[in-house]
Design a protein around this motif. Structure first.
Motif, PDB file in Angstrom:
ATOM      1  N   HIS A   1       0.887  -1.208   0.027  1.00 39.91           N
ATOM      2  CA  HIS A   1       0.036   0.224   0.583  1.00 39.91           C
ATOM      3  C   HIS A   1       0.825   1.428   0.090  1.00 39.91           C
ATOM      4  O   HIS A   1       0.301   2.388  -0.521  1.00 39.91           O
TER       5      HIS A   1
ATOM      6  N   GLU B   1     -10.367  -2.955   3.072  1.00 37.22           N
ATOM      7  CA  GLU B   1     -10.390  -2.275   2.781  1.00 37.22           C
ATOM      8  C   GLU B   1     -11.292  -1.208   3.379  1.00 37.22           C
ATOM      9  O   GLU B   1     -11.575  -0.336   3.263  1.00 37.22           O
TER      10      GLU B   1
ATOM     11  N   GLN C   1      -4.008   1.251   6.563  1.00 36.33           N
ATOM     12  CA  GLN C   1      -3.236  -0.439   7.062  1.00 36.33           C
ATOM     13  C   GLN C   1      -2.244  -0.156   7.735  1.00 36.33           C
ATOM     14  O   GLN C   1      -1.900  -1.082   7.318  1.00 36.33           O
TER      15      GLN C   1
ATOM     16  N   SER D   1       2.198   1.917  -3.515  1.00 38.55           N
ATOM     17  CA  SER D   1       1.360   2.776  -4.603  1.00 38.55           C
ATOM     18  C   SER D   1       1.540   3.922  -4.734  1.00 38.55           C
ATOM     19  O   SER D   1       0.907   4.221  -5.464  1.00 38.55           O
TER      20      SER D   1
ATOM     21  N   LYS E   1      -4.194   2.463  -5.724  1.00 39.01           N
ATOM     22  CA  LYS E   1      -5.900   1.873  -4.791  1.00 39.01           C
ATOM     23  C   LYS E   1      -6.406   3.716  -4.830  1.00 39.01           C
ATOM     24  O   LYS E   1      -7.481   3.442  -5.260  1.00 39.01           O
TER      25      LYS E   1
ATOM     26  N   TYR F   1      -4.507   8.149  -1.089  1.00 39.26           N
ATOM     27  CA  TYR F   1      -3.601   7.450  -0.725  1.00 39.26           C
ATOM     28  C   TYR F   1      -2.847   7.713   0.531  1.00 39.26           C
ATOM     29  O   TYR F   1      -2.717   6.678   1.331  1.00 39.26           O
TER      30      TYR F   1
ATOM     31  N   ASP G   1      -5.297   5.809   3.011  1.00 39.83           N
ATOM     32  CA  ASP G   1      -5.211   4.429   2.888  1.00 39.83           C
ATOM     33  C   ASP G   1      -4.336   3.960   3.129  1.00 39.83           C
ATOM     34  O   ASP G   1      -4.058   2.668   4.532  1.00 39.83           O
ATOM     35  N   VAL G   2      -2.849   4.567   3.677  1.00 40.43           N
ATOM     36  CA  VAL G   2      -1.687   4.259   4.115  1.00 40.43           C
ATOM     37  C   VAL G   2      -2.346   3.988   6.093  1.00 40.43           C
ATOM     38  O   VAL G   2      -2.061   3.269   6.698  1.00 40.43           O
TER      39      VAL G   2
ATOM     40  N   ALA H   1      -5.468  -2.348  -8.363  1.00 43.41           N
ATOM     41  CA  ALA H   1      -4.532  -1.268  -7.327  1.00 43.41           C
ATOM     42  C   ALA H   1      -2.965  -1.675  -7.322  1.00 43.41           C
ATOM     43  O   ALA H   1      -2.600  -0.108  -7.654  1.00 43.41           O
ATOM     44  N   PHE H   2      -2.801  -2.824  -7.809  1.00 41.56           N
ATOM     45  CA  PHE H   2      -1.045  -2.989  -7.621  1.00 41.56           C
ATOM     46  C   PHE H   2      -0.622  -3.659  -8.046  1.00 41.56           C
ATOM     47  O   PHE H   2       0.611  -4.075  -8.339  1.00 41.56           O
TER      48      PHE H   2
ATOM     49  N   SER I   1      -6.991  -6.261  -5.120  1.00 40.57           N
ATOM     50  CA  SER I   1      -5.609  -5.773  -4.859  1.00 40.57           C
ATOM     51  C   SER I   1      -4.718  -6.317  -6.881  1.00 40.57           C
ATOM     52  O   SER I   1      -4.018  -5.264  -7.248  1.00 40.57           O
TER      53      SER I   1
ATOM     54  N   THR J   1       0.234   7.140  -7.470  1.00 41.82           N
ATOM     55  CA  THR J   1      -0.661   7.884  -8.035  1.00 41.82           C
ATOM     56  C   THR J   1      -0.981   8.918  -7.901  1.00 41.82           C
ATOM     57  O   THR J   1       0.798   9.348  -7.677  1.00 41.82           O
TER      58      THR J   1
END
Length: 412
Positions: A65, A380, A87, A68, A298, A80, A83-84, A334-335, A331, A72
């Motif tokens: 994550h 998520e 996670q 990514s 993501k 972003y 999201d970090v 996203a990745f 995933s 982005t």
């Protein structure tokens, strides 16, 4: 030790308190980390820690994550960053559990019973609300809705299955005293019935797959044909009884049949959840094909998916656009394929590394989470991350090396 157990209890309780105490899981995670650091600083020479790779592998999920951000767009940088933060448990919790000394068996039992008790309470609150609004809720099942729960019905149904498994294993291994045993047995039976009244497909799938594996385990490993037959009989009778007794189960079955029958009609994705998921998978496959190795990031997923929806399926309204309800597909979008492979290694390494040690709770939770991955992007949401990761780490706790063997089974 009691301080660590308290903060672990906060994480479990936090799964049920997001509407009015959203920060409770975070308090529990930070407290567990601080407790682990203190234990390491004060007593590191007095206990043996598990290999760091078992816990460190989970950090790889956080790393994916974090990385990514390289793909982005600037416009979605705030998404972003959110999201970090979401996670972060994949960084902090494994480190905290690696630092902690092995929790005594009685504390592990207490935490799993705490899960069972809170799940029982949540199911009773949900049932009480259902009894107050029976007709309205029954009709909502025909429109792909379900009775209100906390957390959301999908995550709650998975928690119910895990609570049933944990209670059953504690009973089977005689980890429950004679006074408490009837209450735990009653809670397990009630939650199994409640799972059918709730009638969430994810929860029912996990419950019956685990039931089938239990039958095979009893047959192949223990040659216990009588108990295997009893489990199989319950699995056959329970859905029939539920269909007769629970209107919610009947209506969910009818809704699912109608949903499946409309998959070929694109415009049905506007109103039917299963149809919408099928088309989200198709759109996801298109995005993956164009961004195979590294994905789109993501934070940029939503706009990339929307562009393909608009181009390939104009009959689907914008408000019906959804992200792929599959953790692996999600995933991959996203990745990319590299990110998916790293995710699988990081998430599953811990389970593979302790094989062939006896760890039924760990195996059961891995199976529950994996089945949920097939139909949801479980990791998520805050509750999804906490549920998936924390109980894997709690089950791993039972497999930690201890200085003196304990008479009772360490829940693992």
């Amino acid at each position: 030790m009691m301080i660590a157990v308290f903060f672990c209890g906060c994480i479990i309780a936090g799964l049920f308190t997001t509407p009015f105490f959203r920060v409770l899981p975070s308090i529990g995670m930070v407290g567990t980390l601080i407790t682990g650091l203190l234990c390491y600083g004060l007593h590191r020479a007095s206990y043996q820690r598990a290999p760091w790779t078992i816990y460190g592998s989970f950090v790889l999920v956080f790393g994916i994550h974090l990385a990514s951000g390289l793909v982005t767009s600037t416009a979605n940088w705030s998404a972003y960053e959110r999201d970090v933060v979401l996670q972060l448990p994949f960084l902090s919790l494994p480190f905290a559990f690696w630092l902690l000394p092995p929790l005594p068996t009685r504390y592990l039992q207490l935490l799993w019973l705490w899960l069972l008790g809170l799940t029982l309470l949540g199911s009773l609150v949900s049932t009480g609300n259902y009894l107050l609004h029976t007709q309205e809720i029954n009709e909502s099942y025909l429109r792909s809705k379900v009775m209100p729960t906390e957390p959301d019905h999908i995550r709650f149904s998975l928690i119910v299955t895990l609570a049933v498994v944990a209670g059953s294993l504690l009973l089977m291994h005689h980890n429950v005293g004679p006074r408490l045993r009837p209450w735990v047995l009653g809670a397990v039976i009630w939650l199994a019935l409640y799972q059918h009244m709730l009638a969430v497909r994810s929860g029912l799938l996990t419950l019956y797959v685990l039931g089938g594996i239990t039958c095979l385990w009893l047959l192949i490993r223990h040659r216990d044909y009588l108990r295997a037959l009893q489990v199989a009989a319950v699995m056959l009778v329970l859905p029939i009884v539920s269909y007769i007794c629970f209107p919610t189960f009947q209506n969910k079955y009818a809704n699912t049949r109608e949903d499946v029958g409309r998959v070929e009609h694109t415009e049905s994705a506007n109103n039917y959840s299963l149809v919408g998921r099928v088309y989200s998978y198709r759109v996801a496959a298109m995005v993956i094909k164009e961004n195979f190795l590294l994905g789109v990031g993501k934070a940029d997923m939503e706009q990339e998916m929307a562009a393909h929806y608009q181009k390939e399926f104009p009959n689907i309204r914008q408000e019906a656009y959804i992200l792929p309800h599959n953790q692996y597909l999600y995933s991959a979008v996203a990745f990319g394929i590299i990110g998916v492979l790293l995710f699988i290694i990081g998430f599953y390494y811990a389970g593979i590394s302790i094989w062939p040690r006896y760890a039924p709770l760990l195996a059961a939770h891995y199976l529950i989470v994996t089945l949920s991955f097939l139909v949801e992007y479980t990791l998520e949401t805050q509750v999804g991350v906490a549920f998936s990761l924390f109980f894997l780490l709690l089950a791993l706790e039972g497999s930690k090396p201890v200085s003196q063997p304990e008479a009772e089974w360490r829940p693992a």
